[in-house]
Design an enzyme around this catalytic site. Sequence first.
Site, PDB file in Angstrom:
ATOM      1  N   GLY A   1       3.042   2.173  10.754  1.00 49.34           N
ATOM      2  CA  GLY A   1       4.040   3.235  10.630  1.00 49.34           C
ATOM      3  C   GLY A   1       4.792   3.548  11.913  1.00 49.34           C
TER       4      GLY A   1
ATOM      5  N   SER B   1       3.808  -2.206  10.242  1.00 51.57           N
ATOM      6  CA  SER B   1       5.260  -2.299  10.446  1.00 51.57           C
ATOM      7  C   SER B   1       5.861  -3.637  10.020  1.00 51.57           C
ATOM      8  CB  SER B   1       5.624  -1.978  11.898  1.00 51.57           C
ATOM      9  OG  SER B   1       5.307  -0.625  12.190  1.00 51.57           O
TER      10      SER B   1
ATOM     11  N   HIS C   1      -9.399   1.221   5.214  1.00 52.38           N
ATOM     12  CA  HIS C   1      -8.107   1.386   5.892  1.00 52.38           C
ATOM     13  C   HIS C   1      -8.308   2.306   7.097  1.00 52.38           C
ATOM     14  CE1 HIS C   1      -3.981   2.454   6.741  1.00 52.38           C
ATOM     15  NE2 HIS C   1      -3.624   1.394   6.027  1.00 52.38           N
TER      16      HIS C   1
ATOM     17  N   GLU D   1      -4.949  -4.935  10.687  1.00 50.30           N
ATOM     18  CA  GLU D   1      -3.927  -3.907  10.872  1.00 50.30           C
ATOM     19  C   GLU D   1      -4.175  -3.170  12.183  1.00 50.30           C
ATOM     20  OE1 GLU D   1      -2.118  -2.767   6.761  1.00 50.30           O
ATOM     21  OE2 GLU D   1      -3.688  -1.335   7.292  1.00 50.30           O
TER      22      GLU D   1
ATOM     23  N   ASN E   1       0.864  -1.175   0.000  1.00 51.24           N
ATOM     24  CA  ASN E   1       0.000   0.000   0.000  1.00 51.24           C
ATOM     25  C   ASN E   1       0.903   1.228   0.000  1.00 51.24           C
ATOM     26  OD1 ASN E   1      -1.796   2.049   0.499  1.00 51.24           O
ATOM     27  ND2 ASN E   1      -2.375   1.353   2.566  1.00 51.24           N
TER      28      ASN E   1
ATOM     29  N   LYS F   1       0.078   4.246  -0.199  1.00 51.53           N
ATOM     30  CA  LYS F   1      -0.554   5.418   0.420  1.00 51.53           C
ATOM     31  C   LYS F   1      -0.319   6.648  -0.473  1.00 51.53           C
ATOM     32  CE  LYS F   1      -0.057   3.112   4.820  1.00 51.53           C
ATOM     33  NZ  LYS F   1       0.076   3.182   6.265  1.00 51.53           N
TER      34      LYS F   1
ATOM     35  N   GLU G   1      -6.608   4.639   8.201  1.00 50.24           N
ATOM     36  CA  GLU G   1      -6.346   6.057   7.921  1.00 50.24           C
ATOM     37  C   GLU G   1      -7.579   6.724   7.314  1.00 50.24           C
ATOM     38  OE1 GLU G   1      -2.732   5.398   5.729  1.00 50.24           O
ATOM     39  OE2 GLU G   1      -1.708   4.869   7.592  1.00 50.24           O
TER      40      GLU G   1
HETATM   41  P1  13P Z   1       3.339   0.333   7.560  1.00 47.22           P
HETATM   42  O1  13P Z   1       3.803  -0.971   6.936  1.00 47.22           O
HETATM   43  O2  13P Z   1       4.060   1.518   7.034  1.00 47.22           O
HETATM   44  O3  13P Z   1       3.278   0.230   9.037  1.00 47.22           O
HETATM   45  O4  13P Z   1       1.805   0.540   7.054  1.00 47.22           O
HETATM   46  C1  13P Z   1       0.914  -0.510   7.163  1.00 47.22           C
HETATM   47  C2  13P Z   1      -0.330  -0.165   6.439  1.00 47.22           C
HETATM   48  O5  13P Z   1      -1.060   0.714   6.859  1.00 47.22           O
HETATM   49  C3  13P Z   1      -0.619  -0.882   5.197  1.00 47.22           C
HETATM   50  O6  13P Z   1      -1.914  -0.644   4.757  1.00 47.22           O
END
Ligand code: 13P
Length: 255
Positions: A178, A217, A102, A172, A17, A19, A104
């Site tokens: 992150g 992560s 997601h 997740e 992803n 983002k 976010e």
């Molecule tokens: P990270 O791997 O950067 O922690 O992000 C995970 C994520 O949100 C994938 O959708």
Amino acid sequence: MAKRQSTPKIKALVAGNWKMNGIGKQLGEVRKLASAINRKKPNADVMICPPATLLTRMAALKLKGVALGGQDCHADIEGAHTGDISAEMLKEAGAKAVIVGHSERRADYGESDKAVRAKVEAVHRAGMMAIICVGESLKQRRAGETLKIVKAQLRGSLPAVCIAKNTVIAYEPVWAIGSGLTPTIAQVEEVHSALRSALVRRFDDEGAKMRILYGGSVKPANANELMLVPNVNGALVGGASLTAKDFCGILEAYF
Ligand code: 13P
């Protein structure tokens, strides 16, 4: 390393992803990724979900072994929704799947389970695979509410009819995204096993075959042990999917 998989009957999916990262010059990373995949042939499906602006350009590269996906879509086919993209548009641009729900988006845009479910229906309507994210906040984990939260998100975000081919779940934990933090192996196993039971209860055999990805992560250093956890059928990777080097390091778990 031997080819291995935590749940032998389910082919794993490792999806990146990106983002809101990536402009034209990063296309080289996907080319490098594809050439490594074609040399090493991982025992997993591989996907990159770039920003929508790069989808057609990535699709035009016609890279073997790397499927493409979108990161979100609107529930409608078309209409007066400034700034939005429909599932059908993503499909035409080259996507085979769309990430929905997601954390976010749930946090930044207040997306409810009901809204996520409408998006999943849109992805299915367009004939694509929905990658549906669930996960608890740190506060919820500390309060011992993790399983209650993820099961409620699963219940609310999935339409009545889902099959393994068009539905992938991604667990997740919000606090692991992150942050460099990951749950313990026992914590991952507990959640994935609860999600599997809920999927089987609801969708029988199809639920037994659905892929449940872990995300948060994931990096080369921890991918191998995470991917070996029962009912972990791949990964949804953020930061470490942006370079071919790190993404291939994660795919080592499947080479
Ligand atoms: P990270 O791997 O950067 O922690 O992000 C995970 C994520 O949100 C994938 O959708």
